[in-house]
Design an enzyme around this catalytic site. Structure first.
Site, short mmCIF file in Angstrom:
data_model
loop_
_atom_site.label_atom_id
_atom_site.label_comp_id
_atom_site.label_asym_id
_atom_site.label_seq_id
_atom_site.Cartn_x
_atom_site.Cartn_y
_atom_site.Cartn_z
CD GLU A 177 -4.70 3.50 -2.66
OE1 GLU A 177 -5.79 4.56 -2.30
OE2 GLU A 177 -3.79 4.03 -3.08
CE LYS B 128 -1.57 6.98 -3.64
NZ LYS B 128 -1.95 6.36 -2.80
CG ASP C 27 -8.59 5.12 1.95
OD1 ASP C 27 -8.19 6.02 2.93
OD2 ASP C 27 -7.85 4.70 0.97
CG ASP D 199 -1.78 1.17 1.45
OD1 ASP D 199 -1.70 2.12 0.43
OD2 ASP D 199 -2.49 1.23 2.69
P1 ADP Z 1 -2.53 7.61 3.69
O1 ADP Z 1 -3.52 6.59 3.06
O2 ADP Z 1 -2.94 9.15 3.27
O3 ADP Z 1 -1.13 7.23 3.69
P2 ADP Z 1 -3.33 6.88 6.79
O4 ADP Z 1 -4.40 5.95 6.29
O5 ADP Z 1 -1.96 6.29 6.81
O6 ADP Z 1 -2.94 7.71 5.38
O7 ADP Z 1 -3.67 7.94 7.54
C1 ADP Z 1 -2.86 8.77 8.19
C2 ADP Z 1 -3.50 9.50 9.29
O8 ADP Z 1 -4.24 8.94 10.29
C3 ADP Z 1 -2.70 10.60 9.92
O9 ADP Z 1 -3.44 11.96 10.11
C4 ADP Z 1 -2.61 9.97 11.12
O10 ADP Z 1 -2.75 10.89 12.32
C5 ADP Z 1 -3.84 9.21 11.49
N1 ADP Z 1 -3.96 8.40 12.44
C6 ADP Z 1 -3.30 7.20 12.60
N2 ADP Z 1 -3.71 6.59 13.83
C7 ADP Z 1 -4.60 7.06 14.07
C8 ADP Z 1 -5.40 7.04 15.39
N3 ADP Z 1 -5.25 5.75 16.06
N4 ADP Z 1 -6.49 7.88 15.65
C9 ADP Z 1 -6.87 8.79 14.82
N5 ADP Z 1 -6.00 9.11 13.83
C10 ADP Z 1 -4.97 8.40 13.58
MG MG Z 2 -4.22 4.93 2.38
#
Ligand code: ADP
Ligand code: MG
Length: 627
Positions: A186, A87, A208, A25
């Site tokens: 995705e 990205k 998402d 991912d």
């Molecule tokens: P992407 O798909 O854009 O790469 P992610 O799905 O990894 O991103 O999401 C990242 C976001 O998730 C960040 O803003 C982070 O602060 C938030 N995040 C990660 N863990 C938690 C949690 N336990 N509770 C709330 N927000 C979270």
């Molecule tokens: Mg993602």
């Protein structure tokens, strides 16, 4: 001593046959890598036990790049040489990333190549190179964990990613030394992780919410075929916005005035992230903030308060949900399940607002951080041949692909939502006598006119034998492979001359553009049909005008009386005038009139043609010898 693993009879290939395949991912904020081990798909951790790899790369002078958490830390002191959210630049030209450039702390420059580059202490970096460094780091982790050479990888991309963005992702993988087994969407991967590829039919919403982007996809699953009914989203909405709202609150509470101090800013943002995570399991959390003066401010925040702070972000995500449902033409009651993806969807407030909005509980059994990588790993395992009796999932094309034909119209060759891989061919012919080249213009979009679609590529088929208009037969084949990438080839059938292009456009579509192209096609369907009918009539008029003018030039003097010639010329002038205007009926009438005026002339030319062909020959040459 390690325990020996014993598998159920018939359930696994023998060890020497087992191929190491991974699912990746490649996220805007975080990336993950997963694999199927002992029949179970899971993500792999780094040596510190972290599964998430921040999609951040630090390029220091002369040193090799640093990826992930270390890059995040380096970025606090050296933001100019630290690249995040790359990205957003994949498959994009300089002019298309204005919003990225405005918000970035990097120096992004337009170079003479088609892709923009970022200036760093270790040179100019393209989005593809930065992504490849992230992929390399994941590859290393997988090789260490799995203890062998990788057979290949499945990498996920957003459903709305176009040809250019997919191609860029593929190039990044190649650069990272990864063999791509497949690029999959995705939301498709998330559905696969839930086993929705097997036996399940129905409509699923994949919601998402990531760090900086929000995507919602509505999938229709039917016997392993994944059709994307609609995608919508917000390219600048996510967990980061929640962080900023929490920071605003902390600033207010602490009474700090010097809010632009970089150290304070960073400390407040780090706190905001921690607060979100701490308040998942606790009702209250302590806050410690480093103030610019060096003192520390401490306070407390309740989950309830935090939820009221971030609720506007979550509410904003409901608008794309509504739009996607509208575009897909479905009601809430049609939905068979909602899959949650992305870090912020762990938060109670997100789950609450989602279930209220859709009037059903979302699926949350799988960690929303891991779900996409896990689905990709399951696909990779299957594509590597480790599991034979599974359904192979099939994605579909998001937008129609076609060719420009006379009159600036688009002939669709592969309609939108065709299951990929797919190949379709269509035959075309030449427009003019003696035409020996044909220009092939490949377009993507739903509208009828070239000007309303996206140009993907142009190429030329040369060396067509010189024949009368309409006699050459050119077969154009469109092939979209399983990764959603297009190949176009053209062959002149009588001569066998062939050209082909791999369509690698220099720029891509934004998801917003795809959305609006889809919407336009629906709202303009009526206009388009009228416009197409008019253009068809105009093309017919031009064709006739050309043919008659050429015939007059050749045989007019010999075969036509002066009065007939002037009658035909008048008809030609009328046709020329009306065909430039938009009255379709007037064009039709003028065509009919010219047709009628030239009927006799056409018959005479035919006779003349026959006698020319016969001249100098003896009639006996043409009679068949008795057997
Ligand atoms: P992407 O798909 O854009 O790469 P992610 O799905 O990894 O991103 O999401 C990242 C976001 O998730 C960040 O803003 C982070 O602060 C938030 N995040 C990660 N863990 C938690 C949690 N336990 N509770 C709330 N927000 C979270
Ligand atoms: Mg993602």
């Amino acid at each position: 001593m390690a325990l020996l693993q014993i598998s159920e009879p018939g359930k696994s290939t023998s060890p020497h046959e087992h191929r190491l395949a991974i699912g990746i991912d490649l996220g805007t904020t975080n990336s993950l890598v997963a694999s199927v081990r002992s029949g179970i798909a899971d993500t792999m951790a780094d040596e510190n036990g972290n599964h998430l790899l921040p999609s951040v790369v630090h390029y220091a002078d002369g040193k090799s790049s640093v990826v992930g958490n270390d890059a995040l830390i380096a970025g606090q002191k050296d933001p100019v040489n630290t690249i995040s959210s790359v990205k957003r630049m994949m498959g994009r030209s300089f002019s298309e990333i204005n919003s990225v450039i405005n918000r970035s702390s990097n120096r992004i420059v337009d170079t003479d190549t088609s892709v923009p580059r970022i200036e760093t202490a270790s040179g100019l970096k393209s989005a593809i190179e930065v992504s490849s460094d992230i992929l390399k780091s994941l590859r290393d982790r997988a090789e260490k964990t799995l203890g062998g050479e990788l057979f290949g990888a499945v990498i996920t991309v957003p459903a709305y990613f176009d040809d250019a963005q997919r191609q860029a992702t593929k190039d990044a993988a190649k650069l990272a030394g990864l063999k791509i087994l497949r690029l999959i969407n995705e939301p498709t991967a998330a559905a696969v992780a839930y086993g929705l590829d097997k036996r399940v039919n129905g409509i699923f919403v994949i919601y998402d919410l990531g760090g900086g982007t929000m995507d919602v996809s509505i999938l229709k699953l039917n016997k392993g075929v994944f059709e994307v009914l609609a995608t919508a989203g917000d390219a600048v909405l996510g967990g980061d916005d929640m962080d900023h709202l929490i920071v605003d609150y902390l600033v207010e509470e602490s009474g700090e005035k010097n809010i632009n101090d970089p150290v304070f800013k960073q400390s407040a943002l780090t706190q905001a992230r921690k607060i979100k995570e701490n308040l998942l399991a606790n009702d209250t959390t302590d806050i410690k903030l480093l103030l610019p003066g060096g003192e520390e401010w401490s306070g407390q925040l309740t989950r309830e308060k935090m939820q009221t702070l971030v609720a506007p972000v979550v509410e904003k995500t409901l608008k794309p949900c509504k739009r996607a449902m509208q575009d897909a033409g479905i009601k809430k009651t049609d939905i068979n399940g909602i899959v949650l993806v992305g870090g912020p969807t762990r938060m109670q407030i997100v789950r609450k607002l989602i279930s209220e909005f859709f009037e059903q509980e979302p699926l949350t059994d799988i960690d929303p951080d891991k779900v996409v990588a896990v689905g990709a790993a399951l696909q990779a395992d299957m594509l590597a041949g480790n599991k034979n009796n599974d359904v192979l999932l099939l994605d579909v094309t998001p937008l129609s692909l076609g060719l420009e034909i006379m009159g600036g119209m688009v002939e669709k060759i592969i309609p939108r939502n065709s299951t990929i891989p797919v190949a379709r061919a269509q035959e075309f012919t030449t427009f003019k006598d003696g035409q020996t080249a044909m220009s092939i213009h490949v377009l993507q979009g739903e509208r009828e006119m070239v000007s309303d679609c996206r140009s993907l590529a142009k190429f030329e088929l040369k060396g067509i034998p010189s024949l009368v208009a309409g006699a050459a037969r050119i077969r154009v084949t469109f092939q979209v492979d399983a990764d959603g990438l297009l190949n176009v080839s053209a062959t002149e059938l009588t001569s066998g001359i062939e050209t082909r292009v791999e369509v690698i456009p220099s720029y891509g579509l934004t998801d917003g553009e795809i959305e609006s192209m889809l919407k336009d096609s629906i709202s303009h369907a009526g206009d388009d049909m009228a416009a197409r009918a008019l253009r068809e009539q105009q093309v017919e008029a031009d064709r006739l005008y050309e043919a008659v003018t050429a015939a007059i030039a050749q045989d007019g003097e010999a075969l036509l009386s002066e009065s007939k010639l002037s009658e035909i010329k008048t008809c030609l002038n009328t046709l020329d005038t009306v065909s430039k205007k938009t009255d379709r009926n007037a064009i039709k009438l003028a065509i009919e009139k010219l047709d009628k005026a030239t009927q006799e002339f056409a018959a005479m030319r035919m006779d003349l043609g026959v006698s020319r062909a016969l001249s100098g020959h003896n009639i006996n040459e043409f009679t068949k010898e008795p057997d």
